[in-house]
Scaffold this motif. Sequence first.
Motif, short mmCIF file in Angstrom:
data_model
loop_
_atom_site.label_atom_id
_atom_site.label_comp_id
_atom_site.label_asym_id
_atom_site.label_seq_id
_atom_site.Cartn_x
_atom_site.Cartn_y
_atom_site.Cartn_z
N ARG A 161 0.83 -1.21 0.00
CA ARG A 161 0.00 0.00 0.00
C ARG A 161 0.85 1.25 0.00
N ARG A 201 3.08 2.48 -2.98
CA ARG A 201 2.36 2.62 -4.25
C ARG A 201 2.21 4.09 -4.59
N LYS A 222 0.88 7.41 -5.21
CA LYS A 222 -0.49 7.81 -4.99
C LYS A 222 -1.08 8.49 -6.21
N SER A 281 -4.38 12.55 -8.89
CA SER A 281 -5.53 12.47 -7.99
C SER A 281 -5.24 13.16 -6.67
N ARG A 294 -7.50 16.12 -5.27
CA ARG A 294 -8.12 16.14 -3.95
C ARG A 294 -7.73 17.38 -3.17
N HIS A 305 -11.20 9.77 -18.13
CA HIS A 305 -11.50 9.81 -16.71
C HIS A 305 -11.03 11.13 -16.11
N ASP A 336 -6.35 4.90 -8.09
CA ASP A 336 -7.07 5.78 -7.16
C ASP A 336 -8.50 6.04 -7.55
N VAL A 337 -9.14 5.04 -8.05
CA VAL A 337 -10.54 5.28 -8.39
C VAL A 337 -11.34 4.06 -7.94
N GLU A 359 -8.65 1.09 -7.52
CA GLU A 359 -8.26 1.17 -6.12
C GLU A 359 -9.16 0.34 -5.23
N GLN A 412 -9.23 -4.52 -0.71
CA GLN A 412 -9.72 -3.63 -1.76
C GLN A 412 -11.17 -3.91 -2.11
#
Lengths: 334, 635
Positions: A41, A44, A46, A50, A54, A130, B78-79, B105, B135
């Motif tokens: 985790r 990774r 980030k 994104s 945010r 996206h 991240d989605v 994600e 997840q």
Amino acid sequence: MAVDITLLFRASVKTVKTRNKALGVAVGGGVDGSRDELFRRSPRPKGDFSSRAREVISHIGKLRDFLLEHRKDYINAYSHIVSDYGRMTDTERDQIDQDAQIFMRTCSEAIQQLRTEAHKEIHSQQVKEHRTAVLDFIEDYLKRVCKLYSEQRAIRVKRVVDKKRLSKLEPEPKTKTRESTSEKVSQNPSKDSEEKPTTEEYPEKISAEAQPELGTWGEGKGEDELSPEEIQMFEQENQRLIGEMNSLFDEVRQIEGKVVEISRLQEIFTEKVLQQEAEIDSIHQLVVGATENIKEGNEDIREAIKNNAGFRVWILFFLVMCSFSLLFLDWYDS
Amino acid sequence: MASAAASIRERQTVALKRMLNFNVPHVKNSTGEPVWKVLIYDRFGQDIISPLLSVKELRDMGITLHLLLHSDRDPIPDVPAVYFVMPTEENIDRMCQDLRNQLYESYYLNFISAISRSKLEDIANAALAASAVTQVAKVFDQYLNFITLEDDMFVLCNQNKELVSYRAINRPDITDTEMETVMDTIVDSLFCFFVTLGAVPIIRCSRGTAAEMVAVKLDKKLRENLRDARNSLFTGDTLGAGQFSFQRPLLVLVDRNIDLATPLHHTWTYQALVHDVLDFHLNRVNLEESSGVETSPAGARPKRKNKKSYDLTPVDKFWQKHKGSPFPEVAESVQQELESYRAQEDEVKRLKSIMGLEGEDEGAISMLSDNTAKLTSAVSSLPELLEKKRLIDLHTNVATAVLEHIKTRKLDVYFEYEEKIMSKTTLDKSLLDIISDPDAGTPEDKMRLFLIYYISTQQAPSEADLEQYKKALTDAGCNLNPLQYIKQWKAFTKMASAPANYGNTTTKPMGLLSRVMNTGSQFVMEGVKNLVLKQQNLPVTRILDNLMEMKSNPETDDYRYFDPKMLRGNDSSVPRNKNPFQEAIVFVVGGGNYIEYQNLVDYIKGKQGKHILYGCSELFNATQFIKQLSQLGQK
């Protein structure tokens, strides 16, 4: 209606784990697996995009909270009857307005920046789509929060206009209007620039009005020297000036109302025009491309015609040569 | 309080929106932070979502991308991803592959119908192998395995229509296991339907048909679910209004075989015509418009056909109002709408000239205030006007296309004739004449006409007559296979009961000099009769009427009665409930169509406070039905 089977899922995960352990299957699961998960985790990446998105959202959230917090004070403090505990002075309101505007500008700049960067490194179509959609959402959010702000300001401007209208209904327009003009003088700097020319009139009028007053007071001391006719004349002049001022006030008030409406309409129109601008740009591109294509097409057609003509000439030549050679052979033979 | 059967469409939409909101009830918040997600669906999910939510509405819910499960998808970090799929083997495999490839994600898995334990373990296995268990945020069974087309109409499925088609059920060579699978599919969808509706119905069905098998299975499934107090789907707060209504709805299961003439019938109402004549699928109509042929001297350029597709949605007020009106009325209304739109447009244009004049007049400040208000209102009403124009264009195109077909195939003649046959009034033109008429309709139309005649005559025509008809039909180019099948069917049903009669009806042709012509309308309906529909009750409607009103009728008296809520599982033919029902659901096993739907809607319009839902296992128009019949007749 919909059944949540998440717990069932977790239970089956446990069952599968124990089953695998029993069978001695080496899986990434087990105790190590959980640690692996944790490790996997944190390092990774980030995702630049994104996290920045945010951030922008949290900024806008802060702006929204700020506006909502002070909203009550901003609006309620208009009634003079309310105790001065929750009251905001106009300077504070102006400060809020300015801060909010700066904030909004920085946020929209950040969004623009993100937009240009978003399409740089990524090659996948889906990720691009996206990201565009995410940026659209953020812009929408910003617009909604800005609406809060503009609603507040619109209410504020409307209140001032209404107050002027109310002040007109007072029985003694002379004294009241003078009070209200003095207030207006203080408030005018915070209004739209369209009203600047009108404000310049007020100080003049006040000074002009003050002059005859001073004049009468000054001359009041030497009243014996003034004839009653002159007093009457001066009084009449006063009345006339007051009448003029009142009519001017009326007109100015109406104009203010119209201006507010017109500004609203302007907003709508500019939005539409901006939309159309993008479309017109694309149409322009298309048209330019089309003219180029047509030009090339014309060239090609000219070539083709030339080739056709040239081809015909050669065929004719060949046929004539053949017939001549035939004649020659015939003559030769005989 | 809305009754339980009101608007299945709303319920399904609410359920879908909740699912898209990570299974938390959706609350509209104007200053909420945006949350974004990706929606992954398979073809089943696509069919379910597309009539209910438009792409714009998906955007409003925060969906940035919507993709098919089996397409190539790139990893988007991240989605959160919301999956909406059927729990089949290949879907599960693909989902496990996604988990292994770490595409998103977090995963919110929603299965359209209930997933089995073993498949759940497969996913758990894959999640473990990919170390992705955390997840997988939520797993849900949505119980949404049906497609809602209208407020009160639903279809079972679109993707695997072949499996549950009329042909599949009535094949002579069907094995028991295949029949079981078909029945299970149908029952599963019906079960999901009732879970979403939140009510347990009382079931009635005819004996000895496929409908009976479905009823038995459905009863068993509902009963099991009710007994299982821990996991029962019919209790709890999620029921809402259904819990408090004392009336339970009536489910009438009928089989297609009681009425084969209606699917073949030519129709005259707008929605049914569009379905019959154009390519109409899941509320989307596909039109092919051919642009004019330009023949240049160098050579003919081929005709370019533009394909256009339109969505006919509940937002479209014109469609909602006129779905069931006869076609000439529709043409008139389109004209009227167009005129009112033009009047409004002129208003707006007139304002422009007023503004231009007054702006120069100094003394008209008071007038100016009026005009700014007018201008504001005009500007704000512009989007409405644009929307209206779009709808008018849409309906003009669709209606013109339908009219083309009517004119070339002379559908009005067929309609009138069939109505007469079905109501057993005297025929003024002989059947043979129409069949041998070369420019009235396609061979298919003639076949349909003849089949309807064959189905509704009391006694079969004599051999000589039959030969004559057959010859005429083959001359016109028809395939005679459907006739084979219908013969068999007729022989079979004669044993069971008398053939259905369709009630009496008359069609009054209004003269050609109707208002439609006089207003110079675009829809020049010359040569097309302006027929007026009179109310008639199709067999399905009549059965429903009898059952709902508890009328006694030899046709429906020996229908079986199931009540899943009763403690003892015996079924008696005597219904316990003596009061007429307020809500009913009609389900046709083997296929239905818009004519029956329209008939039911008309029937219920006359009754106050009653609701009907119409469902079928598949929706076909006459062309598709003839194809199935000919396949059956080939065996």
